[in-house]
Design an enzyme around this catalytic site. Structure first.
Site, short mmCIF file in Angstrom:
data_model
loop_
_atom_site.label_atom_id
_atom_site.label_comp_id
_atom_site.label_asym_id
_atom_site.label_seq_id
_atom_site.Cartn_x
_atom_site.Cartn_y
_atom_site.Cartn_z
N TYR A 1 -38.46 -6.42 -13.05
CA TYR A 1 -37.47 -7.48 -13.16
C TYR A 1 -36.78 -7.71 -11.80
CZ TYR A 1 -33.34 -9.91 -14.91
OH TYR A 1 -32.35 -10.82 -15.13
N ARG B 1 -13.62 2.45 -22.68
CA ARG B 1 -14.45 2.37 -21.47
C ARG B 1 -15.41 3.55 -21.36
NH1 ARG B 1 -13.54 4.75 -16.75
NH2 ARG B 1 -11.28 4.71 -16.91
#
Ligand SMILES: *Cc1c(COP(=O)(O)O)cnc(C)c1O
Length: 405
Positions: free
Chosen positions: A111, A59
């Site tokens: 975006y 992670r």
């Protein structure tokens, strides 16, 4: 990692990864493991205290498959460092949280997810955001003078393919001690290198051209180690690092990125030239056309004009929908940058939430069709486009109530 500057992009794409596993695999295998064991506490401490980079916990992005990918990403952008993220939005949100706390000035269209972050989620956290219409020095100057710390932009923009002068923005921002981050998704590191033009950070949705096969979701941020450092704890604790499986797939894709971009560039240019002047089309927006308002800037700041082009149909929304429906090689789908050609109608998809007036203010006509030109034979793509555009009679019947055949 530093790269020999004399290597061209195709060489960097293949040799950017210097690390090898213990068997010398030319392609780093997928380390499908969450944690890594250490021989003793002293060795473990070297890694947890940051004195040595080694696999530790996936992670954290501390995984050999990710390290290998990040070397190639950095080499392509000729950046000191690159970090891989679970998506483009994972990269952008992490970047904003790490560098946006002194306020963010966003120049021009961005975006949809990025816009939502800037309009809704970040202000809800108390982060000041400012949306400017394109790049004009005066309004930006006022924001910089008031202490805004991050200037953010996309170039070329979606779907109007407007260009912003990265070097000019960087110059202006740096005079005030602000940073500049550029979303380079449409251009890729092959067609445009924002860091070389003065930007501090580049972000990519690797879901698009970098992945290139519509089979993975990923993001990347590139820059100096110093610029990336503030993102470290955010990526770690938001959990936005890329998975080793997707990292391996993306590593494989990057080897052919320069080759793919050559073809995307050439085919889009050929299509833009063939369709300009077509009676059913009002405008072809493509930075590689000399009629494009940003063409001179494109020649200065880009080394290729990309695989995205936008058509404005003379017949408006219905005409555009009819052409989209008649295309057979261009799949009707959002997204872009894959080997297969795609078509989308911004007013019905990416910009459907805006009113027609808001779209018009942004230069997004309802007759627009955005093409992501894929790697098929360009002659076949052109034949498909021409048959769809020339089928006018059926189209007119469709508009007056009789369904087209
Ligand atoms: C798709 C896209 C994003 C978001 O990327 P995801 O990988 O879908 O999260 C950001 N910026 C641009 C320009 C994009 O096209």
């Amino acid at each position: 990692m530093s790269q020999s500057p004399h290597f061209g992009p195709a060489t960097r794409a293949i040799h950017g990864q210097r690390q090898r596993d213990t068997f010398g695999s030319p392609h780093m295998p997928i380390y499908d493991t969450t944690t890594f064991a250490f021989p003793d506490t002293a060795t473990l401490l070297e890694v947890t205290e940051g004195r040595r980079q080694a696999p530790l916990y996936t992670r954290y992005g501390h995984n050999p498959t990710l390290f290998a990918l990040e070397e190639t990403l950095a080499a392509l952008e000729e950046a000191e460092a690159a970090w891989a993220f679970s998506s483009g939005m994972g990269a952008i949100s992490t970047l904003f949280l790490a560098h946006g706390r002194r306020g963010i000035a966003c120049l021009g269209e961005v975006y949809g997810g990025t816009l939502s972050l800037l309009e809704q989620q970040l202000p809800a956290l108390g982060i000041e955001t400012h949306l400017l219409e394109g790049y004009k020095p005066e309004p930006l100057e006022r924001l910089l003078a008031s202490g805004v710390g991050l200037v953010y932009l996309e170039t070329p923009t979606n779907p109007t393919l407007r260009l912003i002068d990265i070097a000019a923005v960087a110059d202006q921002a740096h005079r005030h001690g602000a940073l500049v981050a550029v979303d380079g998704t449409f251009a890729t590191p092959i067609n445009q290198r924002p860091l070389a033009l003065g930007a501090d950070l580049v972000v990519h949705s690797a879901t698009k051209y970098l992945g290139g096969h519509s089979d993975l979701t990923a993001g990347a941020v590139m820059g100096s180690a110093e610029m990336l450092a503030p993102l470290w704890h955010w990526r770690q604790n938001l959990g936005t690092a890329l998975s080793p499986q997707a990292a391996s797939l993306l590593s494989r894709s990057l080897r052919t990125l320069p080759l793919r971009m050559q073809r995307h560039n050439a085919s889009a240019q050929a299509i833009a030239e063939s369709l300009r002047g077509h009676p059913a089309i009002e405008r072809v927006l493509y930075p590689g056309l000399d009629s494009h308002p940003g063409h001179a800037l494109a020649q200065r700041q880009m080394s290729g004009f990309g695989g995205m082009l936008t058509l404005e149909l003379a017949g408006g929304r219905e005409a555009a929908a009819r052409v989209a429906d008649r295309l057979s090689l261009f799949a009707l789908a959002p997204s872009l940058g894959g080997v297969e050609s795609l078509v989308s109608q911004p007013c019905a998809t990416s910009h459907a939430d805006l009113t027609p007036e808001e779209r018009a203010r942004r230069g997004i006509g309802d007759g627009m069709l955005r093409l992501s030109v894929g790697l098929e034979e360009v002659e076949d793509l052109l034949a498909d486009l021409h048959q769809a555009l020339d089928a006018k009679e059926a189209g007119r019947r469709g508009a007056s109530g009789t369904p087209p055949p």
